[in-house]
Design a protein around this motif. Structure first.
Motif, PDB file in Angstrom:
ATOM      1  N   ASP A 171       0.864  -1.186   0.000  1.00 27.47           N
ATOM      2  CA  ASP A 171       0.000   0.000   0.000  1.00 27.47           C
ATOM      3  C   ASP A 171       0.895   1.229   0.000  1.00 27.47           C
ATOM      4  O   ASP A 171       1.367   1.666   1.050  1.00 27.47           O
ATOM      5  CB  ASP A 171      -0.925   0.012   1.223  1.00 27.47           C
ATOM      6  N   LEU A 172       1.131   1.792  -1.177  1.00 28.36           N
ATOM      7  CA  LEU A 172       2.046   2.920  -1.306  1.00 28.36           C
ATOM      8  C   LEU A 172       1.366   4.262  -1.067  1.00 28.36           C
ATOM      9  O   LEU A 172       1.966   5.307  -1.317  1.00 28.36           O
ATOM     10  CB  LEU A 172       2.713   2.888  -2.680  1.00 28.36           C
ATOM     11  N   THR A 173       0.136   4.245  -0.570  1.00 29.49           N
ATOM     12  CA  THR A 173      -0.525   5.496  -0.199  1.00 29.49           C
ATOM     13  C   THR A 173       0.312   6.283   0.803  1.00 29.49           C
ATOM     14  O   THR A 173       0.308   7.521   0.815  1.00 29.49           O
ATOM     15  CB  THR A 173      -1.915   5.222   0.396  1.00 29.49           C
ATOM     16  N   HIS A 174       1.049   5.555   1.651  1.00 28.69           N
ATOM     17  CA  HIS A 174       1.838   6.224   2.691  1.00 28.69           C
ATOM     18  C   HIS A 174       2.932   7.115   2.121  1.00 28.69           C
ATOM     19  O   HIS A 174       3.465   7.981   2.837  1.00 28.69           O
ATOM     20  CB  HIS A 174       2.464   5.185   3.631  1.00 28.69           C
ATOM     21  N   GLU A 175       3.272   6.943   0.849  1.00 26.90           N
ATOM     22  CA  GLU A 175       4.324   7.782   0.266  1.00 26.90           C
ATOM     23  C   GLU A 175       3.991   9.266   0.363  1.00 26.90           C
ATOM     24  O   GLU A 175       4.880  10.107   0.549  1.00 26.90           O
ATOM     25  CB  GLU A 175       4.535   7.401  -1.206  1.00 26.90           C
ATOM     26  N   THR A 176       2.713   9.607   0.226  1.00 27.82           N
ATOM     27  CA  THR A 176       2.299  11.011   0.282  1.00 27.82           C
ATOM     28  C   THR A 176       2.682  11.652   1.610  1.00 27.82           C
ATOM     29  O   THR A 176       2.991  12.851   1.660  1.00 27.82           O
ATOM     30  CB  THR A 176       0.773  11.112   0.078  1.00 27.82           C
ATOM     31  N   TYR A 177       2.739  10.851   2.672  1.00 28.98           N
ATOM     32  CA  TYR A 177       2.924  11.388   4.013  1.00 28.98           C
ATOM     33  C   TYR A 177       4.314  11.087   4.579  1.00 28.98           C
ATOM     34  O   TYR A 177       4.974  11.973   5.117  1.00 28.98           O
ATOM     35  CB  TYR A 177       1.833  10.828   4.926  1.00 28.98           C
TER      36      TYR A 177
END
Length: 343
Positions: A153-159
């Protein structure tokens, strides 16, 4: 909770020096060394005399010499010699199947009779002059499945990675997850967006403009027991994105070999393989440095997350659509472990 009958990356060849290497993998304490013929030996890190770690000794020819009382252990797990002692009754220690391939040392911590080298994860870019690779190793105090969740889940890259590879457009592009056998694949495609700093550097490294809109992709592939390969890249917008000609894009494979040490710690072998401008060693070094910083940003988050989970073990966690890749990967692991235990 480990799958034992599987190949894990144990170390890299440069870690095997003139001294034995001690490493715990899937709860098994092992010692690795290279024989005079260049072969790798992997033994239980336990001297049968007084239980001292053999990794605290030295290599003498094809033998390990215990650093406590000088017992000499052969690479077959049998005591070869001990000054002033008759060794015929000494018990043998366990040996582990080990294989050097693709620039890594692989070990099988389970049933040795089931070790099949054809099951080692194939790396199409290894030993290929059209590709360049740079990577490293981190020791992280977290459950190996937390790292799989993180990578699927690379959504965390934004943060977590806001200054390097993160951007708001990641949140705005919903991921899609599907399975191909036991492989879990999560993909995300973004069109006509600005390139974040890391990918601007990569575009320049391939002789391309870095100040124009790009199409970006992330394709995460989980393979048991704990490997995640991620196809990533950007292409100048309007040329087909992932399928764009090589002349207008910079693409790579993020390499993630996650080797459990204990239930709450891992050996994390990370790297990036690329097939653009592979002969540029300075570019390889720049990418490796950038990747190293990016993965270091994950380290503190994962270790703190692990501590929270240990403090509140019974608190339920939310499952969102972005978690599908990690959830399905865990289901594959659980089923394979159940099958192994049943057998």
């Amino acid at each position: 909770m480990f799958l034992k009958n599987a190949w894990y990356v144990a170390c890299t060849p440069d870690e095997l020096t003139d001294k034995p290497l001690g490493r715990q993998i899937c709860g098994e304490r092992m010692v690795f060394y290279r024989t005079t013929a260049g072969q790798i030996a992997a033994l239980e890190n336990f001297c049968p005399h007084r239980g001292a770690p053999l990794s605290l000794g030295r290599i003498e020819g094809d033998r390990l010499v215990c650093g406590y009382h000088g017992l000499k252990m052969g690479c077959d797990g049998k005591t070869a010699e001990m000054t002033g002692q008759r060794i015929s009754g000494f018990p043998a220690i366990r040996t582990f199947p080990v294989e050097e391939r693709y620039g890594f040392i692989w070990v099988w911590p389970g049933d040795a009779d089931k070790a099949d080298t054809s099951l080692i994860h194939h790396l199409e870019w290894a030993d290929n002059p059209d590709w360049a690779y740079g990577g490293g190793l981190y020791h992280i105090k977290c459950d190996y499945r937390l790292m799989i969740d993180n990578l699927m889940d690379l959504t965390h890259e934004t943060y977590v990675h806001a200054s390097s590879i993160g951007q708001k457009e990641i949140d705005e592009a919903p991921p899609k997850t599907h399975k191909e056998g036991d492989q879990v694949i999560t993909s995300r495609f973004m069109e006509n967006i600005p390139a974040p700093p890391f990918w601007q550097m990569a575009l320049r490294g391939n002789g391309l403009a870095d100040d124009v809109p790009v199409d970006r992709w992330q394709i995460c592939r989980f393979t048991a027991p704990s490997h995640v390969m991620i196809e990533v890249g950007v292409a100048h917008a309007g040329h087909g994105g992932y399928d764009a000609p090589a002349a207008v894009k910079a693409s790579s494979i993020v390499v993630d070999f996650i080797t459990p040490e204990t239930e709450t710690s891992i050996w994390y072998f990370w790297g990036m393989a690329r097939n653009f401008n592979p002969q540029d060693e300075s570019l390889t070094a720049s990418i490796r440095e950038g990747q190293g910083k990016i993965f270091a940003e994950d380290l503190d988050m994962l270790e703190q997350q692990q501590q929270n989970l240990l403090t509140w073990p019974d608190r339920p966690l939310l499952r969102l659509n972005i978690d599908a890749g990690g959830v399905h990967s865990r289901k594959v692991i659980e089923r394979l472990i159940a099958d192994e235990n049943a057998a």
